[in-house]
Design a protein around this motif. Structure first.
Motif, mmCIF file in Angstrom:
data_model
loop_
_atom_site.group_PDB
_atom_site.id
_atom_site.type_symbol
_atom_site.label_atom_id
_atom_site.label_comp_id
_atom_site.label_asym_id
_atom_site.label_seq_id
_atom_site.Cartn_x
_atom_site.Cartn_y
_atom_site.Cartn_z
ATOM 1 N N LYS A 27 0.838 -1.196 0.000
ATOM 2 C CA LYS A 27 0.000 0.000 0.000
ATOM 3 C C LYS A 27 0.873 1.245 0.000
ATOM 4 C CE LYS A 27 -4.037 -1.796 2.529
ATOM 5 N NZ LYS A 27 -4.861 -1.627 3.750
ATOM 6 N N LEU A 28 0.293 2.319 -0.512
ATOM 7 C CA LEU A 28 0.926 3.618 -0.457
ATOM 8 C C LEU A 28 0.267 4.415 0.671
ATOM 9 C CD1 LEU A 28 2.984 5.472 -2.074
ATOM 10 C CD2 LEU A 28 0.919 6.575 -2.974
ATOM 11 N N PHE A 29 1.034 4.691 1.709
ATOM 12 C CA PHE A 29 0.537 5.538 2.787
ATOM 13 C C PHE A 29 0.903 6.986 2.473
ATOM 14 C CE2 PHE A 29 0.591 1.365 4.595
ATOM 15 C CZ PHE A 29 -0.486 1.340 5.474
ATOM 16 N N TRP A 30 0.015 7.910 2.818
ATOM 17 C CA TRP A 30 0.248 9.322 2.529
ATOM 18 C C TRP A 30 -0.650 10.155 3.437
ATOM 19 C CZ3 TRP A 30 -3.673 12.425 0.166
ATOM 20 C CH2 TRP A 30 -4.823 11.713 -0.218
ATOM 21 N N VAL A 31 -0.411 11.452 3.491
ATOM 22 C CA VAL A 31 -1.230 12.310 4.328
ATOM 23 C C VAL A 31 -1.866 13.424 3.502
ATOM 24 C CG1 VAL A 31 0.183 11.883 6.384
ATOM 25 C CG2 VAL A 31 0.642 13.905 4.989
ATOM 26 N N ASP A 32 -3.004 13.900 3.986
ATOM 27 C CA ASP A 32 -3.568 15.174 3.551
ATOM 28 C C ASP A 32 -3.390 16.109 4.739
ATOM 29 O OD1 ASP A 32 -4.990 17.368 2.695
ATOM 30 O OD2 ASP A 32 -6.718 16.234 1.960
ATOM 31 N N GLN A 33 -2.367 16.932 4.683
ATOM 32 C CA GLN A 33 -1.965 17.721 5.839
ATOM 33 C C GLN A 33 -3.081 18.619 6.350
ATOM 34 O OE1 GLN A 33 1.551 19.901 4.611
ATOM 35 N NE2 GLN A 33 2.883 18.190 5.124
ATOM 36 N N GLU A 34 -3.635 19.410 5.476
ATOM 37 C CA GLU A 34 -4.614 20.405 5.914
ATOM 38 C C GLU A 34 -5.936 19.767 6.328
ATOM 39 O OE1 GLU A 34 -3.676 23.393 6.428
ATOM 40 O OE2 GLU A 34 -1.723 23.127 5.464
ATOM 41 N N ALA A 35 -6.258 18.607 5.773
ATOM 42 C CA ALA A 35 -7.479 17.900 6.159
ATOM 43 C C ALA A 35 -7.271 17.010 7.379
ATOM 44 C CB ALA A 35 -7.995 17.060 4.991
ATOM 45 N N HIS A 36 -6.037 16.972 7.899
ATOM 46 C CA HIS A 36 -5.693 16.213 9.110
ATOM 47 C C HIS A 36 -5.948 14.719 8.927
ATOM 48 C CE1 HIS A 36 -6.598 20.085 11.702
ATOM 49 N NE2 HIS A 36 -5.726 20.295 10.718
ATOM 50 N N ARG A 37 -5.554 14.182 7.767
ATOM 51 C CA ARG A 37 -5.837 12.776 7.495
ATOM 52 C C ARG A 37 -4.579 12.003 7.097
ATOM 53 N NH1 ARG A 37 -10.817 10.995 7.661
ATOM 54 N NH2 ARG A 37 -12.559 12.479 7.686
ATOM 55 N N LEU A 38 -4.461 10.810 7.677
ATOM 56 C CA LEU A 38 -3.492 9.804 7.261
ATOM 57 C C LEU A 38 -4.236 8.808 6.395
ATOM 58 C CD1 LEU A 38 -0.716 8.282 7.536
ATOM 59 C CD2 LEU A 38 -1.701 7.188 9.567
ATOM 60 N N ASN A 39 -3.627 8.404 5.272
ATOM 61 C CA ASN A 39 -4.303 7.535 4.313
ATOM 62 C C ASN A 39 -3.456 6.316 3.968
ATOM 63 O OD1 ASN A 39 -6.650 9.463 3.196
ATOM 64 N ND2 ASN A 39 -4.791 10.677 3.421
ATOM 65 N N GLY A 40 -4.149 5.243 3.579
ATOM 66 C CA GLY A 40 -3.499 4.056 3.052
ATOM 67 C C GLY A 40 -4.187 3.653 1.763
ATOM 68 N N PHE A 41 -3.479 3.717 0.628
ATOM 69 C CA PHE A 41 -4.064 3.487 -0.688
ATOM 70 C C PHE A 41 -3.581 2.177 -1.283
ATOM 71 C CE2 PHE A 41 -3.574 4.300 -5.382
ATOM 72 C CZ PHE A 41 -4.918 4.098 -5.695
ATOM 73 N N ASP A 42 -4.532 1.339 -1.655
ATOM 74 C CA ASP A 42 -4.252 0.076 -2.346
ATOM 75 C C ASP A 42 -4.405 0.320 -3.842
ATOM 76 O OD1 ASP A 42 -4.169 -2.407 -3.509
ATOM 77 O OD2 ASP A 42 -5.910 -3.213 -2.449
#
Length: 296
Positions: A27-42
């Motif tokens: 998976k590719l983990f990434w953040v949306d800084q201003e939206a305060h979100r940590l993400n994991g993309f398959d």
């Protein structure tokens, strides 16, 4: 430089940043800084999992598959438990005034120490540079290792881990350091590359398996590759004005993933691109190096 670029996640992130490929989880983990979100993309299933953070999140360090993730919030460094959603403080309060500073770009060195830089947000009003730093998180706690910067970006390590790269975006400079892999200490700061800010602002970066330094050119809509001796090897145009950071991933680490920002970072009227805030895959013909997990 020939390359194909395609959007793999048209998610309209406000400020997509810090892609990290997990070899274990694919998976590719990434953040949306201003939206305060940590993400994991398959990328195979096209599914993006998202976790809301209580504050601005700039960077993170993966541990093992399914394990806790070290997250750098504006309010401090925490272990994030994906199963429960709980955050556990793992370091002293931030070593900066939270009214004017926050953490910014960061990653693990080849040995698994987590290095995290900061940005002095007051600079954009005062124009006084040099009041941010880079810190190292390891078994000894949080230690300042680089000072006299304004906005930490472009952090990356050579394949052997003995050269550290760091961009100071407002200065238009990427520095190289000798890096002591035994202690996690950078030294011998020197200019690696310089660039006129009107020709793109240095943002996030990555190093390929042959030592090439790839860096995003914010406000130019391009990604540049520099050879280990600092020579510009070429640029790849991307369909967004604000590319932010890069990470090699995929089964053979042959895909260069790119995050981008949908919120306008700097004044201007240039189009941001229809897929601004999306995650992109670039086929460059180069391969990357597996990102180390946090081991301290």
């Amino acid at each position: 430089m020939d390359a194909s670029v395609r959007c793999v996640l048209d998610i309209k992130a406000e400020s997509g940043e810090t892609p990290v490929w997990s070899v274990a989880e694919r998976k590719l983990f990434w953040v949306d800084q201003e939206a305060h979100r940590l993400n994991g993309f398959d990328p195979v299933g096209g599914i993006n999992e998202s976790w809301r953070m209580p504050a601005h999140v700039s960077s993170f360090a993966l541990r093992g598959a399914g394990d806790r993730i070290v997250v750098a919030l504006r309010t401090g460094l925490f272990d994030f438990d994906r199963a429960s959603g709980a955050l556990h403080p793992i370091a002293a309060p931030p070593p900066y005034p939270v009214e004017t500073h926050r953490y910014n770009d960061g990653r693990c060195d080849r040995q698994g120490r987590y290095l995290i830089g900061s940005v002095d947000l007051s600079y954009f009003q005062t124009k006084v540079p040099g009041n941010a730093a880079v810190y190292r998180l390891d078994g000894s706690g949080l230690t300042e290792v680089i000072g006299d910067i304004t906005c930490s970006n472009g952090m990356a390590f050579s394949p052997d881990g003995r050269t550290m790269y760091l961009a100071d975006s407002p200065a238009g400079v990427v520095y190289a350091f000798d890096y002591d892999i035994a202690t996690g200490t950078p030294s011998n700061r020197r200019v690696f590359v310089e660039r006129d800010r009107d020709d793109g602002i240095f943002d996030g970066a990555e190093v390929d398996a042959t030592g090439g330094y790839w860096v995003c050119l914010l406000m130019k809509g391009a990604v540049a590759r520099y050879t280990p001796d600092g020579r510009l090897d070429g640029e790849i145009p991307v369909p967004v004005l604000q590319p932010t950071k890069l990470a090699f991933g995929g089964p053979d680490l042959g895909t260069l993933y790119l995050t981008s920002a949908g919120h306008r970072h700097l004044p201007g009227d240039q189009p941001l691109g229809e897929q601004a805030g999306g995650v992109f895959a670039i086929e460059t013909g180069f391969r990357g190096i597996a990102e180390p997990t946090y081991r301290f």
